[in-house]
Design a protein around this motif. Structure first.
Motif, PDB file in Angstrom:
ATOM      1  N   GLY A   1      -1.345 -17.062  -1.237  1.00 20.28           N
ATOM      2  CA  GLY A   1      -1.666 -16.224  -2.380  1.00 20.28           C
ATOM      3  C   GLY A   1      -1.138 -16.754  -3.692  1.00 20.28           C
ATOM      4  N   GLY A   2      -0.279 -17.754  -3.625  1.00 13.84           N
ATOM      5  CA  GLY A   2       0.309 -18.324  -4.827  1.00 13.84           C
ATOM      6  C   GLY A   2      -0.594 -19.351  -5.495  1.00 13.84           C
ATOM      7  N   SER A   3      -0.071 -19.925  -6.575  1.00 13.99           N
ATOM      8  CA  SER A   3      -0.817 -20.912  -7.356  1.00 13.99           C
ATOM      9  C   SER A   3       0.033 -22.161  -7.571  1.00 13.99           C
ATOM     10  N   LEU A   4      -0.655 -23.247  -7.814  1.00 15.37           N
ATOM     11  CA  LEU A   4       0.013 -24.526  -8.057  1.00 15.37           C
ATOM     12  C   LEU A   4      -0.909 -25.363  -8.926  1.00 15.37           C
ATOM     13  N   THR A   5      -0.312 -26.166  -9.803  1.00 15.80           N
ATOM     14  CA  THR A   5      -1.103 -27.067 -10.632  1.00 15.80           C
ATOM     15  C   THR A   5      -0.671 -28.506 -10.374  1.00 15.80           C
ATOM     16  N   LEU A   6      -1.620 -29.340 -10.009  1.00 15.34           N
ATOM     17  CA  LEU A   6      -1.378 -30.766  -9.820  1.00 15.34           C
ATOM     18  C   LEU A   6      -1.792 -31.526 -11.075  1.00 15.34           C
ATOM     19  N   SER A   7      -1.096 -32.626 -11.322  1.00 16.21           N
ATOM     20  CA  SER A   7      -1.415 -33.489 -12.461  1.00 16.21           C
ATOM     21  C   SER A   7      -1.694 -34.898 -11.957  1.00 16.21           C
ATOM     22  N   CYS A   8      -2.563 -35.590 -12.652  1.00 11.87           N
ATOM     23  CA  CYS A   8      -2.859 -36.991 -12.355  1.00 11.87           C
ATOM     24  C   CYS A   8      -2.930 -37.739 -13.680  1.00 11.87           C
ATOM     25  N   GLU A   9      -1.925 -38.581 -13.895  1.00  8.51           N
ATOM     26  CA  GLU A   9      -1.889 -39.367 -15.120  1.00  8.51           C
ATOM     27  C   GLU A   9      -2.481 -40.740 -14.862  1.00  8.51           C
ATOM     28  N   ALA A  10      -3.420 -41.116 -15.705  1.00  6.36           N
ATOM     29  CA  ALA A  10      -4.079 -42.414 -15.580  1.00  6.36           C
ATOM     30  C   ALA A  10      -3.467 -43.421 -16.546  1.00  6.36           C
ATOM     31  N   SER A  11      -3.548 -44.686 -16.177  1.00  5.79           N
ATOM     32  CA  SER A  11      -2.987 -45.749 -17.013  1.00  5.79           C
ATOM     33  C   SER A  11      -3.962 -46.209 -18.087  1.00  5.79           C
ATOM     34  N   ASP A  12      -5.157 -45.619 -18.102  1.00  3.90           N
ATOM     35  CA  ASP A  12      -6.184 -45.972 -19.076  1.00  3.90           C
ATOM     36  C   ASP A  12      -6.718 -44.702 -19.707  1.00  3.90           C
ATOM     37  N   VAL A  13      -7.408 -44.857 -20.788  1.00  3.13           N
ATOM     38  CA  VAL A  13      -8.039 -43.720 -21.454  1.00  3.13           C
ATOM     39  C   VAL A  13      -9.071 -43.104 -20.518  1.00  3.13           C
ATOM     40  N   ILE A  14      -8.996 -41.780 -20.388  1.00  2.00           N
ATOM     41  CA  ILE A  14      -9.861 -41.079 -19.438  1.00  2.00           C
ATOM     42  C   ILE A  14     -11.336 -41.402 -19.681  1.00  2.00           C
ATOM     43  N   SER A  15     -11.739 -41.472 -20.923  1.00  4.15           N
ATOM     44  CA  SER A  15     -13.148 -41.704 -21.248  1.00  4.15           C
ATOM     45  C   SER A  15     -13.620 -43.091 -20.833  1.00  4.15           C
ATOM     46  N   ASN A  16     -12.677 -44.011 -20.592  1.00  2.00           N
ATOM     47  CA  ASN A  16     -13.046 -45.361 -20.146  1.00  2.00           C
ATOM     48  C   ASN A  16     -13.203 -45.455 -18.639  1.00  2.00           C
ATOM     49  N   ILE A  17     -12.691 -44.451 -17.931  1.00  2.22           N
ATOM     50  CA  ILE A  17     -12.590 -44.556 -16.476  1.00  2.22           C
ATOM     51  C   ILE A  17     -13.885 -44.189 -15.772  1.00  2.22           C
ATOM     52  N   GLY A  18     -14.574 -43.185 -16.254  1.00  2.85           N
ATOM     53  CA  GLY A  18     -15.763 -42.703 -15.571  1.00  2.85           C
ATOM     54  C   GLY A  18     -15.440 -41.461 -14.760  1.00  2.85           C
ATOM     55  N   ILE A  19     -16.147 -41.297 -13.661  1.00  6.34           N
ATOM     56  CA  ILE A  19     -15.956 -40.105 -12.850  1.00  6.34           C
ATOM     57  C   ILE A  19     -14.577 -40.126 -12.203  1.00  6.34           C
ATOM     58  N   MET A  20     -13.887 -39.003 -12.281  1.00  4.88           N
ATOM     59  CA  MET A  20     -12.618 -38.829 -11.582  1.00  4.88           C
ATOM     60  C   MET A  20     -12.737 -37.639 -10.640  1.00  4.88           C
ATOM     61  N   GLY A  21     -11.798 -37.539  -9.746  1.00  2.72           N
ATOM     62  CA  GLY A  21     -11.901 -36.445  -8.786  1.00  2.72           C
ATOM     63  C   GLY A  21     -10.602 -36.176  -8.077  1.00  2.72           C
ATOM     64  N   TRP A  22     -10.571 -35.065  -7.398  1.00  2.00           N
ATOM     65  CA  TRP A  22      -9.471 -34.676  -6.525  1.00  2.00           C
ATOM     66  C   TRP A  22     -10.014 -34.563  -5.101  1.00  2.00           C
ATOM     67  N   TYR A  23      -9.279 -35.135  -4.180  1.00  2.00           N
ATOM     68  CA  TYR A  23      -9.598 -35.050  -2.762  1.00  2.00           C
ATOM     69  C   TYR A  23      -8.351 -34.568  -2.032  1.00  2.00           C
TER      70      TYR A  23
END
Length: 114
Positions: A15-37
């Motif tokens: 019932g609780g909540s959690l927030t995950l973070s993913c920091e990239a070494s490049d500008v997000i707009s340069n990377i393309g599609i990202m995702g969580w698995y």
């Protein structure tokens, strides 16, 4: 080669909540599609969120709106907000860039237990 570093996993009650973070070494707009698995013990890795360039998101129907992905371009970071967590959400969560044959983070453990 872009590098991805996840953080924010841990133990949470059902019932609780959690927030995950993913920091990239490049500008997000340069990377393309990202995702969580995620991958639970004894199960195959499965998609839980896609983040398209420009910020559009997509989710598998089995999540029923409980997970929300977002982007902070200034921080080169994507997030996964997980609400109303269930024991079956227990898994290692991975950040991904450019699809299953792309780049993976090291994973962060999420355990949902009373």
């Amino acid at each position: 080669q872009v590098q991805l570093v996840e953080s924010g996993g841990g133990l949470v009650q059902p019932g609780g909540s959690l927030t995950l973070s993913c920091e990239a070494s490049d500008v997000i707009s340069n990377i393309g599609i990202m995702g969580w698995y995620r991958q639970a013990p004894g199960k195959e890795r499965e998609l839980v969120a896609l983040v398209y360039p420009g910020g559009r998101t997509d989710y598998p129907s089995f999540l029923k709106g409980r997970f929300i992905a977002s982007t902070n371009n200034a921080q080169n970071t994507i997030f996964l907000r997980m609400n109303n967590l269930k024991t079956e959400d227990t898994a290692v969560y991975y950040c991904n860039a450019r699809g299953p044959y792309g780049v993976w983070g090291q994973g962060t453990q999420v355990t949902v237990a009373a």
